[in-house]
Each structure stands twice: as C-alpha cells, then as structure tokens.
Design a protein around this motif. Structure first.
Motif, PDB file in Angstrom:
ATOM      1  N   MET A   1       3.635   1.862  -0.761  1.00  0.00           N
ATOM      2  CA  MET A   1       3.060   0.624  -1.300  1.00  0.00           C
ATOM      3  C   MET A   1       3.920   0.132  -2.456  1.00  0.00           C
ATOM      4  O   MET A   1       4.134   0.844  -3.427  1.00  0.00           O
ATOM      5  N   GLU A   2       4.437  -1.113  -2.350  1.00  0.00           N
ATOM      6  CA  GLU A   2       5.281  -1.664  -3.402  1.00  0.00           C
ATOM      7  C   GLU A   2       4.467  -2.358  -4.491  1.00  0.00           C
ATOM      8  O   GLU A   2       4.663  -2.119  -5.682  1.00  0.00           O
ATOM      9  N   VAL A   3       3.557  -3.238  -4.079  1.00  0.00           N
ATOM     10  CA  VAL A   3       2.877  -4.109  -5.036  1.00  0.00           C
ATOM     11  C   VAL A   3       1.365  -4.038  -4.855  1.00  0.00           C
ATOM     12  O   VAL A   3       0.864  -4.062  -3.729  1.00  0.00           O
ATOM     13  N   SER A   4       0.666  -3.959  -5.972  1.00  0.00           N
ATOM     14  CA  SER A   4      -0.794  -4.097  -5.985  1.00  0.00           C
ATOM     15  C   SER A   4      -1.132  -5.380  -6.729  1.00  0.00           C
ATOM     16  O   SER A   4      -0.770  -5.537  -7.897  1.00  0.00           O
TER      17      SER A   4
ATOM     18  N   GLU B   1      -1.011  -4.530  -1.443  1.00  0.00           N
ATOM     19  CA  GLU B   1      -2.456  -4.451  -1.313  1.00  0.00           C
ATOM     20  C   GLU B   1      -3.063  -5.428  -2.294  1.00  0.00           C
ATOM     21  O   GLU B   1      -2.429  -5.809  -3.290  1.00  0.00           O
ATOM     22  N   ILE B   2      -4.280  -5.857  -2.020  1.00  0.00           N
ATOM     23  CA  ILE B   2      -5.016  -6.752  -2.918  1.00  0.00           C
ATOM     24  C   ILE B   2      -6.295  -6.037  -3.335  1.00  0.00           C
ATOM     25  O   ILE B   2      -7.064  -5.597  -2.473  1.00  0.00           O
TER      26      ILE B   2
ATOM     27  N   LYS C   1      -9.051  -4.721  -0.723  1.00  0.00           N
ATOM     28  CA  LYS C   1     -10.016  -3.702  -1.137  1.00  0.00           C
ATOM     29  C   LYS C   1     -10.791  -4.274  -2.322  1.00  0.00           C
ATOM     30  O   LYS C   1     -10.395  -5.281  -2.913  1.00  0.00           O
ATOM     31  N   TYR C   2     -11.869  -3.613  -2.689  1.00  0.00           N
ATOM     32  CA  TYR C   2     -12.622  -4.161  -3.818  1.00  0.00           C
ATOM     33  C   TYR C   2     -13.350  -3.075  -4.604  1.00  0.00           C
ATOM     34  O   TYR C   2     -13.628  -1.995  -4.099  1.00  0.00           O
ATOM     35  N   LEU C   3     -13.617  -3.421  -5.863  1.00  0.00           N
ATOM     36  CA  LEU C   3     -14.479  -2.648  -6.754  1.00  0.00           C
ATOM     37  C   LEU C   3     -15.556  -3.603  -7.248  1.00  0.00           C
ATOM     38  O   LEU C   3     -15.317  -4.810  -7.362  1.00  0.00           O
TER      39      LEU C   3
ATOM     40  N   ALA D   1      -6.936   1.954  -9.960  1.00  0.00           N
ATOM     41  CA  ALA D   1      -7.142   2.275  -8.543  1.00  0.00           C
ATOM     42  C   ALA D   1      -5.946   1.903  -7.677  1.00  0.00           C
ATOM     43  O   ALA D   1      -5.916   2.244  -6.482  1.00  0.00           O
ATOM     44  N   ALA D   2      -4.968   1.218  -8.246  1.00  0.00           N
ATOM     45  CA  ALA D   2      -3.855   0.686  -7.466  1.00  0.00           C
ATOM     46  C   ALA D   2      -2.912   1.778  -6.974  1.00  0.00           C
ATOM     47  O   ALA D   2      -2.651   2.752  -7.672  1.00  0.00           O
ATOM     48  N   LYS D   3      -2.398   1.572  -5.782  1.00  0.00           N
ATOM     49  CA  LYS D   3      -1.412   2.483  -5.201  1.00  0.00           C
ATOM     50  C   LYS D   3       0.013   1.972  -5.353  1.00  0.00           C
ATOM     51  O   LYS D   3       0.964   2.702  -5.110  1.00  0.00           O
ATOM     52  N   GLY D   4       0.164   0.706  -5.725  1.00  0.00           N
ATOM     53  CA  GLY D   4       1.484   0.110  -5.824  1.00  0.00           C
ATOM     54  C   GLY D   4       2.266   0.579  -7.039  1.00  0.00           C
ATOM     55  O   GLY D   4       1.699   0.884  -8.082  1.00  0.00           O
TER      56      GLY D   4
END
Length: 266
Positions: A1-4, A32-33, A59-61, A79-82
């Motif tokens: 994953m590059e960008v969150s 990811e968003i 995805k959401y919180l 929570a980001a993977k980017g």
C-alpha cells in the motif's frame, strides 16, 4: 500500500460521494481511503457504509462522540496501511493525477511534504487560490500549505500527530510547523491538483475570529523552537505586525485598531 487517503467526516453527506469519487479516480497509485465519521448528526454514516460496501478501497471508522478533525485525522492515520498519507476534507476534491505526481516527488526522499497549486470552487464557479511560494520563515506567522498534502506516516509518528488543542483549520498550520521545526523539506507541484470548496461559514471563512487565541497556542505547542530562535528578527516582527494588531493614531482620525488588515475600531 503506497497511499492512505484520510477523510474526516462531520455532517458532510451532501458532498461525500463526490469527494470519494475524486479520490477513487486517482491514477497509477496503490491507495486506500479511510473515512472517519466524527459522530455526524446527518446521514453521513449511512453514505459512508454504502461507499465502503461498494468499493473495496474504502474503509471506515465511526466515533461514538464528536472529537474534532484533529482526532479524526489521527485515528485514521493510526489505522492506515499506506507509507504515505494524504488528508482530504469531506467536501474537497483532488485531481486524478495528484497521487501519481506527488509520489514521483516524495518517493525520491528529497522532500518530506509535497503539495500543489490549488483552486477555490463552489456551485457557481472556480477561481485561483494565490498561496504564494513556501517560505520556512514566513510560515511561522502565516500558513501557505493547505491540509491536503502528502507526507510519510513515519513523520506523523515522529511529530506526534495533529495537536488536538488546535481547531478551526489551525491544526493544519500547527502540524506543518512541526515539520519546519525539524528541518523537513516542502515542495509545491506547479500544477492545480487540489480544489478547495468554499462554503459560507466554512472553517477558513471564520478562522480569523480565533487567530490570536490559536497563535498563542501555537507558541505553546512549539515552545522550544520559539525559545531557541526568539523570533526577534526584523522580518518576523514586520510580518506579525501586518497580521495581528496595528494601532494608528492621528488628531483628525483618532485611534484606529486593525486586526488582520480589517478596521474594527475607529
């Protein structure tokens, strides 16, 4: 994953689908968003759940209480993977090539924050946002970097995230000062790749009402930098006088008090 892409949401159901669509259109970017609902009182959460169901990248919180945009960004980034983070407000838009062009620059490790030229827009028109060139001195008295800029998640961790004691748009300015104080490098892409929706009563429109209070908080948040540099050179004194209180007196006109370039007494 590059960008969150982190999108805090508070009562933004009207614009949210358009904003997410602009992010989903990003080219040549693994992203990811993450939508963070800050206890909206409209149907934002319903829209968020629908978007998450329709698109695998979304995805959401959801907060159980309203905590403010700084907390929402922090939780989304946590929570980001980017490797790289792009904050985006729930009513703004990005160009499809923003991610692609920013990654070309920030991946070289020569720069730590990458942003672009930008335009304002509303339902009727679009017009230029004259941000001015980045200046590591001037940013201590006036911000020229909008929130929707790319940075590394590792730098967010080093700085300690967004200060939750800042609000009304000043959390962005305070956050960038954390980069400047550490000698981080900024780069502005010379293309218009970000679009800021101008709404009546928006955080930017009402921000000057809190500027003095927020600037005092900024000095507390960055006490070590202010103490070390004393911010006493002629340039900064001149800039502060222009942006804060200016008192003029004459026999004919009496006392005139100006706040941020606006006459408020006289």
């Amino acid at each position: 994953m590059e960008v969150s892409i982190i999108i805090p949401v508070y009562n933004a159901a009207k614009y949210l689908e358009e904003t997410v669509a602009s992010a989903l259109a990003s080219t040549n970017c693994d992203f990811e968003i993450i939508l963070v609902d800050d206890k909206s009182t409209d149907n934002s959460l319903e829209v968020i759940k629908s978007l998450s169901s329709d698109y695998s990248q979304v995805k959401y919180l959801a907060f159980s209480e309203n905590r403010g945009v700084a907390s929402a960004r922090n939780e989304g980034i946590r929570a980001a993977k980017g490797k790289f983070i792009l904050p985006l407000d729930a009513d703004d838009l990005i160009h499809p090539e923003y991610c692609e062009k920013a990654l070309e620059v920030i991946s070289t490790r020569e720069y730590d924050v990458v942003y672009s030229q930008a335009n304002f827009f509303n339902d009727q028109k679009e017009w230029q946002w004259n941000l001015g060139a980045f200046n590591a001195q001037r940013i201590w008295v006036s911000n020229m970097v909008f929130a929707t800029a790319f940075f590394r998640k590792s730098d967010w961790e080093e700085i300690g995230g967004y200060n939750v004691n800042m609000d009304k748009g000043f959390e962005d300015w305070d956050f960038w000062l954390g980069f400047v104080a550490r000698g981080k490098q900024f780069y502005q892409i010379p293309d218009v790749l970000f679009y800021y929706r101008q709404l009546e009563g928006s955080r930017t429109c009402s921000a000057n009402l809190n500027k003095v209070r927020m600037y005092e908080q900024i000095k507390k948040n960055h006490r070590a930098y202010f103490s070390r540099h004393k911010l006493s050179n002629k340039f900064l004194r001149k800039e502060l006088r222009k942006r804060f209180f200016i008192i003029n007196w004459s026999k004919r006109r009496g006392v005139k008090l100006r706040l941020f370039g606006v006459d408020i007494i006289g």
